[in-house]
Scaffold this active site. Structure first.
Site, short mmCIF file in Angstrom:
data_model
loop_
_atom_site.label_atom_id
_atom_site.label_comp_id
_atom_site.label_asym_id
_atom_site.label_seq_id
_atom_site.Cartn_x
_atom_site.Cartn_y
_atom_site.Cartn_z
N ASP A 98 -27.76 77.15 -5.52
CA ASP A 98 -28.70 77.64 -6.54
C ASP A 98 -29.81 76.61 -6.68
O ASP A 98 -29.74 75.50 -6.11
CB ASP A 98 -27.93 77.86 -7.86
N ARG A 156 -25.95 93.49 -9.00
CA ARG A 156 -26.16 93.22 -10.43
C ARG A 156 -26.27 94.55 -11.18
O ARG A 156 -25.68 94.74 -12.24
CB ARG A 156 -27.46 92.42 -10.66
N1 NVA Z 1 -29.50 78.20 -12.54
C1 NVA Z 1 -30.65 79.07 -12.65
C2 NVA Z 1 -30.26 80.49 -12.47
C3 NVA Z 1 -31.38 81.48 -12.54
C4 NVA Z 1 -30.92 82.90 -12.42
C5 NVA Z 1 -31.32 78.86 -13.99
O1 NVA Z 1 -30.61 78.79 -15.01
O2 NVA Z 1 -32.53 78.74 -14.04
N1 CP Z 2 -30.25 85.88 -10.67
C1 CP Z 2 -30.92 86.16 -11.80
O1 CP Z 2 -30.35 86.16 -12.88
O2 CP Z 2 -32.24 86.44 -11.62
P1 CP Z 2 -33.35 86.55 -12.75
O3 CP Z 2 -33.53 85.18 -13.34
O4 CP Z 2 -34.55 87.05 -12.05
O5 CP Z 2 -32.87 87.51 -13.80
#
Ligand code: NVA
Ligand code: CP
Length: 307
Positions: A225, A292
């Site tokens: 991530d 999702r």
């Molecule tokens: N770890 C990331 C996930 C985004 C979907 C965040 O929290 O920004």
């Molecule tokens: N993966 C996810 O939650 O994407 P968004 O931040 O675009 O909602």
């Protein structure tokens, strides 16, 4: 009616029920256009509030489309448009929202906000991501893995990078679905100890291996991530420390050829992962994003007592 706040707080049996429903409805919808109603339009008569205190593309779209496919009505609210951003309390917001809508999905910062929302709302609350966790994402990831590779129980998921909110929910899922979890990142970036303790207390094996080339050897799934999440400050030397943990083709060459690569997106191409991997044959990123939609529809139905 139940909230959907953390994967460690919903029974494994109910998580399975949600996944089975998602699979069934996804199959029934196969080949239909996105606006066709699901059989029985289960959310007819329901209004859902979708609150975003952080940015979102997938969560916003997938929840909104999901409500529409089930015949319900959704109201998307950005925090900047709400009095919450001018100091109205979470408690007052929760009490008031419960008079207008039947279900609340909220993406926010502190875990405390979602807890307070759930405590005071008289309708179910769904966690659409906090600084601590992202349970809806990992339900979609488990669904995606099982579509491609069969039951996840007993398999090995290797997380490469920084132990963040998505990683914490993966650890909750490891405990609930019975898979093993290897964390591979630099010292100081380990996942939350409570999430690790949950996984191990449920019988999952948890290993820290700081060498990316040895850690992926037995991986059924490699996941990463963003190195800097929405609630974190860019700056400092995080990027430098994480540099050795980029998921690239060289790293994949140390894994089995059929390893599945996942990333919740948005990706920072050529940072935590290369385009070659994101767009390559091992990548499941678009299936994750699609799932999702399917899994969150089943989560909403579960919260409303409809499955
Ligand atoms: N770890 C990331 C996930 C985004 C979907 C965040 O929290 O920004
Ligand atoms: N993966 C996810 O939650 O994407 P968004 O931040 O675009 O909602």
């Amino acid at each position: 009616m139940p909230d959907f706040l953390e994967l460690c707080e919903v029974s494994a049996k109910d998580l399975r029920l949600i996944l089975e429903d998602a699979r069934k409805v996804k199959t029934e919808r196969n080949g239909k256009t996105r606006g066709v109603l699901d059989a029985g339009a289960p959310l007819t008569d329901y209004v859902v509030a979708l609150i975003f205190e952080k940015h979102s593309t997938r969560t916003r779209l997938s929840f909104d489309v999901g409500v529409r496919q089930m015949g319900g009505q959704s109201i998307v609210l950005a925090s900047t448009e709400l009095h919450r951003s001018r100091g109205e309390t979470v408690k007052d917001t929760a009490l008031m929202l419960s008079r207008y809508v039947d279900l609340i999905m909220i993406r926010t910062f502190a875990d405390k906000v979602i807890r307070e929302m759930a405590e005071h709302a008289s309708v179910p609350v769904i966690n659409g991501l906090t600084d601590y966790s992202h349970p809806c994402q990992i339900m979609a990831d488990v669904m995606t893995f099982e579509e491609k590779a069969g039951p996840i129980e007993g398999k090995t998921v290797v997380w490469v990078g920084t132990g963040n909110n998505v990683c914490n929910s993966f650890l909750h899922a490891a405990g609930q679905f019975g898979f093993n979890f290897v964390f591979c990142g630099p010292e100081g970036f380990d996942p939350d100890q409570r999430a690790v303790s949950f996984a191990t207390s449920m019988g999952s094996e948890f290993i820290i291996d700081r060498n990316p080339f040895t850690c992926v050897k037995d991986a059924d799934m490699i996941v990463t991530d963003a190195w800097i999440s929405m609630h974190e400050e860019a700056g400092g030397d995080s990027r430098q420390k994480l540099h050795a943990y980029q998921v690239n083709q060289k790293l994949l060459s140390f894994a089995r050829p059929d390893v599945i690569f996942m990333h919740c997106l948005p990706a920072h191409r050529e940072e935590e992962v290369t385009s070659e991997v994101l767009d390559g044959p091992n990548s499941a990123i678009l299936d994750e994003a699609e799932n999702r939609l399917h899994v969150q529809k089943s989560i909403m139905k579960w919260c409303l007592g409809l499955i």
